[in-house]
Write a protein that holds these residues in place. Structure first.
Motif, PDB file in Angstrom:
ATOM      1  N   SER A  19      -5.766   3.561   0.348  1.00  0.00           N
ATOM      2  CA  SER A  19      -6.185   2.570   1.340  1.00  0.00           C
ATOM      3  C   SER A  19      -4.957   1.964   2.014  1.00  0.00           C
ATOM      4  N   PRO A  20      -5.076   1.585   3.283  1.00  0.00           N
ATOM      5  CA  PRO A  20      -3.942   0.953   3.966  1.00  0.00           C
ATOM      6  C   PRO A  20      -3.823  -0.542   3.682  1.00  0.00           C
ATOM      7  N   ARG A  21      -4.678  -1.071   2.813  1.00  0.00           N
ATOM      8  CA  ARG A  21      -4.637  -2.513   2.531  1.00  0.00           C
ATOM      9  C   ARG A  21      -4.936  -2.770   1.057  1.00  0.00           C
ATOM     10  N   PRO A  48       0.812  -1.229   0.000  1.00  0.00           N
ATOM     11  CA  PRO A  48       0.000   0.000   0.000  1.00  0.00           C
ATOM     12  C   PRO A  48       0.841   1.273   0.000  1.00  0.00           C
ATOM     13  N   THR A 107      -6.836  -5.039  -2.024  1.00  0.00           N
ATOM     14  CA  THR A 107      -8.212  -5.479  -2.253  1.00  0.00           C
ATOM     15  C   THR A 107      -8.319  -6.995  -2.087  1.00  0.00           C
ATOM     16  N   GLU A 125     -14.273  -8.691  -2.792  1.00  0.00           N
ATOM     17  CA  GLU A 125     -14.685  -7.325  -3.101  1.00  0.00           C
ATOM     18  C   GLU A 125     -14.793  -7.110  -4.604  1.00  0.00           C
ATOM     19  N   MET A 149      -1.022   3.842  -2.412  1.00  0.00           N
ATOM     20  CA  MET A 149      -2.458   3.629  -2.291  1.00  0.00           C
ATOM     21  C   MET A 149      -3.062   4.538  -1.230  1.00  0.00           C
ATOM     22  N   GLY A 205      -8.022   0.409  -4.341  1.00  0.00           N
ATOM     23  CA  GLY A 205      -7.600   1.052  -3.095  1.00  0.00           C
ATOM     24  C   GLY A 205      -7.000   2.427  -3.293  1.00  0.00           C
ATOM     25  N   GLY A 206      -7.286   3.045  -4.431  1.00  0.00           N
ATOM     26  CA  GLY A 206      -6.783   4.392  -4.681  1.00  0.00           C
ATOM     27  C   GLY A 206      -5.385   4.445  -5.252  1.00  0.00           C
TER      28      GLY A 206
END
Length: 262
Positions: free
Chosen positions: A223-225, A216, A227, A231, A221, A256-257
């Motif tokens: 998000s800290p994780r 990440p 995908t 999902e 990212m 996750g960005g």
């Protein structure tokens, strides 16, 4: 949300693990009769799919045999999920354009592009007759040409463009075609001890688990994780349903960005 998928039929390629297996499970939970195709039929796939087909989707014969079986066993195809892709980590060479031979280019395009072309062309008559849906799993690599092994991003870019062409040609006839482009997903490709992630970690001289934990931040990212396969499967299932009845020709990023452009 009512997805109204009960009684529908679906073909899912690359269905033995990861995103493909998660899609099979999600569709089956919605009452869909699913044919799952993969080179190896795993016990998990056999548990959730109504019909399984061992096939090499990187060949025209393998792809068309999957559709022929679906038509014979399911009576028709309402949903096609072109998920098969990636590559054989054991045969994959990391490096630049001058380091990679023709064989890897061909393998990347056969598995990541032509598998979907062959399968979709074979399934089109039934999909058009039933005014069905095609959801193709591409990758954010289609937008990041220097990322991943040589040939992979290029094949995924072509795969995404193929979905756009299908939508333009067959959308007016009632076929809905969309693409889902994941970033790093917690499948065996990245988490498996013999997968691509492990190979990159080894080439970088870092521990595999440390490499995964750092993704990440290293990939920038939001998000800290990373995908999870379920999902991605939830998004695929929604796009295959009538709840997404007027969504056509779109490419949905789920990363996750990671990708920063609009």
């Amino acid at each position: 949300m009512e997805l109204a998928l009960t009684g529908k039929t679906a073909v899912v390629t690359g269905a033995s693990r990861g995103i493909g297996l998660a899609v099979v499970e999600a569709l089956a939970d919605e009452g869909v009769q699913v044919l799952g195709a993969a080179r190896t039929v795993t016990p998990e796939l056999a548990k959730h799919a109504a019909v399984t087909v061992p096939a090499d989707l990187s060949t025209r014969e393998g792809a068309t045999s999957v559709v022929d079986t679906a038509l014979a066993e399911l009576g028709g195809i309402d949903i096609l999920v072109n998920n098969v892709g990636g590559g054989d980590a054991d045969k994959m060479t990391l490096g630049g354009v001058l380091d990679i031979g023709d064989q890897q280019w061909r393998q990347m395009f056969d598995l990541n592009l032509f598998s979907a072309v062959w399968t979709t062309r074979a399934a089109l008559p039934s999909l058009l007759d039933r005014r069905g849906a095609v959801v193709t799993v591409s990758s954010i690599n289609s937008r990041l040409p220097a990322a991943g092994p040589v040939g992979y991003s290029e094949a995924k870019a072509a795969l995404t463009a193929f979905g756009k062409r299908l939508s333009e040609e067959y959308g007016p006839r009632g076929l809905r075609v969309n693409t889902v482009s994941p970033g790093v997903v917690g499948s065996s490709l990245w988490r498996g001890e013999n997968g691509f992630g492990a190979k990159v970690a080894a080439a970088s001289g870092v521990d595999h688990q440390e490499f995964l934990a750092a993704i990440p931040q290293q990939f920038g990212m939001a998000s800290p994780r990373i995908t999870e396969p379920a999902e991605v499967a939830a998004l695929v299932t929604f796009l295959a349903s009538e709840a997404a009845g007027n969504i056509l020709g779109s490419d949905f990023v789920i990363d996750g960005g990671t990708v920063k452009t609009a």
